[in-house]
Motif scaffolding. Structure first.
Motif, PDB file in Angstrom:
ATOM      1  N   GLY A  76      23.382  16.749  47.622  1.00 50.35           N
ATOM      2  CA  GLY A  76      22.077  16.081  47.349  1.00 50.35           C
ATOM      3  C   GLY A  76      20.977  16.679  48.079  1.00 50.35           C
ATOM      4  O   GLY A  76      19.435  16.239  47.980  1.00 50.35           O
ATOM      5  N   ALA A  77      21.122  17.933  48.999  1.00 50.25           N
ATOM      6  CA  ALA A  77      19.902  18.685  49.619  1.00 50.25           C
ATOM      7  C   ALA A  77      19.343  19.422  48.674  1.00 50.25           C
ATOM      8  O   ALA A  77      19.903  20.217  48.041  1.00 50.25           O
ATOM      9  CB  ALA A  77      20.513  19.369  51.140  1.00 50.25           C
ATOM     10  N   GLY A  78      17.990  19.426  48.825  1.00 50.77           N
ATOM     11  CA  GLY A  78      16.939  20.271  48.253  1.00 50.77           C
ATOM     12  C   GLY A  78      16.922  20.039  47.123  1.00 50.77           C
ATOM     13  O   GLY A  78      16.334  20.916  46.018  1.00 50.77           O
ATOM     14  N   THR A  79      17.060  18.783  46.199  1.00 52.96           N
ATOM     15  CA  THR A  79      16.997  18.536  45.079  1.00 52.96           C
ATOM     16  C   THR A  79      15.606  18.033  44.421  1.00 52.96           C
ATOM     17  O   THR A  79      15.267  18.233  43.388  1.00 52.96           O
ATOM     18  CB  THR A  79      18.003  17.524  44.612  1.00 52.96           C
ATOM     19  N   ALA A  83      29.516  10.122  45.433  1.00 55.95           N
ATOM     20  CA  ALA A  83      29.384   9.400  46.692  1.00 55.95           C
ATOM     21  C   ALA A  83      28.590  10.210  47.560  1.00 55.95           C
ATOM     22  O   ALA A  83      27.673   9.588  48.125  1.00 55.95           O
ATOM     23  CB  ALA A  83      30.804   8.823  46.993  1.00 55.95           C
ATOM     24  N   ILE A  84      29.120  11.528  47.965  1.00 56.54           N
ATOM     25  CA  ILE A  84      28.205  12.378  48.942  1.00 56.54           C
ATOM     26  C   ILE A  84      26.858  12.696  48.320  1.00 56.54           C
ATOM     27  O   ILE A  84      26.005  12.525  49.175  1.00 56.54           O
ATOM     28  CB  ILE A  84      28.992  13.519  49.070  1.00 56.54           C
ATOM     29  N   PHE A  85      26.649  12.858  47.107  1.00 54.46           N
ATOM     30  CA  PHE A  85      25.388  13.292  46.746  1.00 54.46           C
ATOM     31  C   PHE A  85      24.310  12.040  46.622  1.00 54.46           C
ATOM     32  O   PHE A  85      23.266  12.311  47.275  1.00 54.46           O
ATOM     33  CB  PHE A  85      25.655  13.565  45.229  1.00 54.46           C
ATOM     34  N   ILE A  86      24.788  10.846  46.455  1.00 53.28           N
ATOM     35  CA  ILE A  86      23.995   9.594  46.361  1.00 53.28           C
ATOM     36  C   ILE A  86      23.679   9.228  47.865  1.00 53.28           C
ATOM     37  O   ILE A  86      22.444   8.848  48.218  1.00 53.28           O
ATOM     38  CB  ILE A  86      24.552   8.758  45.464  1.00 53.28           C
ATOM     39  N   ALA A  87      24.566   9.418  48.755  1.00 52.52           N
ATOM     40  CA  ALA A  87      24.408   9.209  50.208  1.00 52.52           C
ATOM     41  C   ALA A  87      23.253  10.015  50.584  1.00 52.52           C
ATOM     42  O   ALA A  87      22.581   9.407  51.532  1.00 52.52           O
ATOM     43  CB  ALA A  87      25.828   9.177  51.005  1.00 52.52           C
ATOM     44  N   GLN A  88      23.350  11.220  50.316  1.00 53.61           N
ATOM     45  CA  GLN A  88      22.430  12.011  51.003  1.00 53.61           C
ATOM     46  C   GLN A  88      21.126  11.897  50.433  1.00 53.61           C
ATOM     47  O   GLN A  88      19.953  11.809  51.204  1.00 53.61           O
ATOM     48  CB  GLN A  88      22.835  13.463  50.671  1.00 53.61           C
ATOM     49  N   ILE A  89      20.948  11.432  49.257  1.00 56.08           N
ATOM     50  CA  ILE A  89      19.617  11.200  48.457  1.00 56.08           C
ATOM     51  C   ILE A  89      19.203   9.948  49.092  1.00 56.08           C
ATOM     52  O   ILE A  89      17.854  10.077  49.586  1.00 56.08           O
ATOM     53  CB  ILE A  89      19.852  10.884  46.999  1.00 56.08           C
ATOM     54  N   PHE A  90      20.075   8.669  49.490  1.00 55.04           N
ATOM     55  CA  PHE A  90      19.422   7.644  50.169  1.00 55.04           C
ATOM     56  C   PHE A  90      19.528   7.641  51.458  1.00 55.04           C
ATOM     57  O   PHE A  90      19.554   6.463  52.209  1.00 55.04           O
ATOM     58  CB  PHE A  90      20.198   6.267  49.677  1.00 55.04           C
ATOM     59  N   ASP A  91      19.837   8.872  52.117  1.00 53.52           N
ATOM     60  CA  ASP A  91      19.847   9.001  53.528  1.00 53.52           C
ATOM     61  C   ASP A  91      20.900   8.178  54.084  1.00 53.52           C
ATOM     62  O   ASP A  91      20.574   7.386  55.290  1.00 53.52           O
ATOM     63  CB  ASP A  91      18.508   9.026  54.192  1.00 53.52           C
ATOM     64  N   VAL A  92      21.986   7.858  53.743  1.00 54.31           N
ATOM     65  CA  VAL A  92      23.159   7.023  54.262  1.00 54.31           C
ATOM     66  C   VAL A  92      24.094   8.031  54.878  1.00 54.31           C
ATOM     67  O   VAL A  92      24.796   9.089  54.160  1.00 54.31           O
ATOM     68  CB  VAL A  92      23.583   6.117  53.277  1.00 54.31           C
ATOM     69  N   GLN A  93      24.667   7.760  56.040  1.00 56.68           N
ATOM     70  CA  GLN A  93      25.664   8.694  56.765  1.00 56.68           C
ATOM     71  C   GLN A  93      26.967   8.156  56.379  1.00 56.68           C
ATOM     72  O   GLN A  93      27.207   6.824  56.572  1.00 56.68           O
ATOM     73  CB  GLN A  93      25.467   8.711  58.344  1.00 56.68           C
TER      74      GLN A  93
END
Length: 456
Positions: free
Chosen positions: A128-131, A333-343
């Protein structure tokens, strides 16, 4: 006059020179037709997008949609009768309960391995980083899944709606109940079972006609994906797309061969040679259930007993989803968590693994894995709007996911059969890489009835 000439029947030509020569028409292998369809689809899709040819884009969309609709048309009755017949066929198998238990166990083991690979890849690559994507880019899906919906949705309210609304999970439930009831009735259920087997053969024959259209469907599906989404969109999801393909490839060409070599103690290359027709069709059709007749056929030709195959493969087609229900939701799940800034914490990763094993039936072998993804997100408490972020790229991802699913559905019966010492090793080693083209033998033998219709 020679004896040969004298014995020639009257009215028959006596020499080969009087015969009209016959020139065999070369048959294009099915895999070559699929590859040609892929290439043509990419070319037409690029042309439609680069030249802004609206009619070509619409035509590709209609061709692909009609192919998928034809596959789905057979899904409901095919699943019902395949599951019903497969359960009743277990009465012909020694240690049926043991085989069923081992099958489900290996379904879970391989799913756990697949989800672990997905989680590791996601944590290492940060998809999810840098997209450049933000939460506002997401939107709520039209339909979603939750544990309440999953559990209460197993039992239908009537016997018609599951077929009209294509609720495969409820169809599976009714088929299981009907199959167990038929076993309980014993001899009195024979007329129903005979009818069910005939209907199943009819459905498989009709579905095979649809499968023969796969090269044409490929042109439409791939072409429209390129024309509609373009390479720029794929670029935004480059890391995530690569993660899904790498994860599926590791399972498909790493985990599966390792299990074949160590658990089944057979040649992994021979497995892929025999299973290739089903894997390639799954890649194109993006439907485990639509591919099921071919999966049954290649599994039988890999030496797995027919009665056991008729149980394991239909159940796998509705519950065994290493691509759609393990690798993909873990990465998503990891991708979406990073987009929505959820740890996410350790407990969240354990929940993902749990959902992958227990909730995989929610995918039910249909094109796409939206229900499974929403089930995972709702369990983790992640925003369901994240599903909207992945919908555009889903067709590109679903090809490799479904290919992985189907390979696993053929793999587990081979593993179990080998462990239970019921695998025909001679048949396994002799399995051909193109069983789709081998139907002429059935035409030559009137009484021969293939378990799954193949190309005539």
């Amino acid at each position: 006059m020679s004896a040969n000439t004298a014995s020639t029947p009257a009215g028959k030509p006596s020499g080969s020179g009087s015969r009209i020569p016959r020139f065999p028409i070369p048959r294009v292998p099915f895999w070559a037709q699929i590859v040609a369809g892929l290439a043509l689809g990419v070319l037409l899709g690029w042309l439609a997008r680069s030249q802004d040819i609206a009619w070509l884009k619409d035509t590709l969309d209609h061709v692909g949609s009609i192919f998928v609709q034809l596959l789905k048309l057979a899904v409901a009755p095919l699943v019902f009768f395949a599951i019903l017949v497969s359960i009743t066929n277990l009465r012909k198998v020694n240690n049926a309960a043991r085989l069923a238990g081992r099958t489900l166990l290996w379904f879970m083991i391989t799913s756990l391995i697949a989800v672990a690979i997905g989680l590791v890849i996601g944590l290492v690559t940060d998809p999810g980083a840098g997209t450049g994507l933000t939460p506002k880019d997401g939107k709520l899906p039209e339909g979603s899944g939750s544990w309440i919906d999953f559990l209460t949705g197993i039992v239908p309210t009537d016997v018609i709606t599951p077929f009209t609304e294509l609720n495969v999970l409820q169809i599976v439930f009714m088929a299981v109940v009907a199959g167990i009831a038929a076993l309980g009735l014993g001899e009195r259920a024979k007329p129903i079972l005979a009818l069910s087997e005939s209907v199943l053969e009819l459905l498989q024959k009709a579905l095979w006609w649809v499968i023969r259209l796969a090269p044409l469907g490929t042109v439409g599906l791939i072409g429209f994906a390129i024309a509609d989404y373009g390479w720029n969109l794929i670029g935004k999801y480059a890391t995530f797309t690569a993660d899904v393909y790498i994860g599926c490839a590791l399972v498909l060409f790493g985990v599966y061969p390792l299990l074949l070599a160590t658990v089944a103690k057979v040649n992994p290359l021979q497995f892929f040679k025999g299973a290739w027709p089903a894997i390639q069709l799954a890649f194109v059709s993006r439907s485990s259930v639509g591919t099921m007749p071919v999966t049954v056929k290649v599994t039988e030709r890999l030496g797995v007993p027919k009665n056991y195959t008729s149980f394991a493969v239909p159940f796998g087609a509705t519950t065994k989803m290493d691509g759609c229900a393990a690798i993909y939701p873990a990465l998503a799940a990891i991708f979406i968590a990073q987009i929505f800034d959820v740890q996410l914490g350790v407990q969240d990763y354990l929940l993902i693994a749990f959902v992958s094993v227990v909730g995989s039936a929610a995918t039910a072998g249909l094109t796409g894995a939206t229900v499974m993804l929403t089930l995972t997100l709702s369990t983790l408490g992640l925003p369901l709007e994240g599903v909207g972020l992945l919908m555009a790229i889903d067709p590109v991802l679903d090809m490799i996911r479904t290919a992985t699913n189907v390979a696993g559905q053929a793999l587990v019966p081979v593993l179990v059969a080998a462990r239970e010492k019921i695998l025909d090793h001679d048949a396994y080693n002799a399995a051909t890489s193109s069983p789709i083209d081998g139907a002429d033998a059935y035409d030559a033998v009137p009484d021969a009835k293939p378990a799954v219709p193949v190309a005539a």
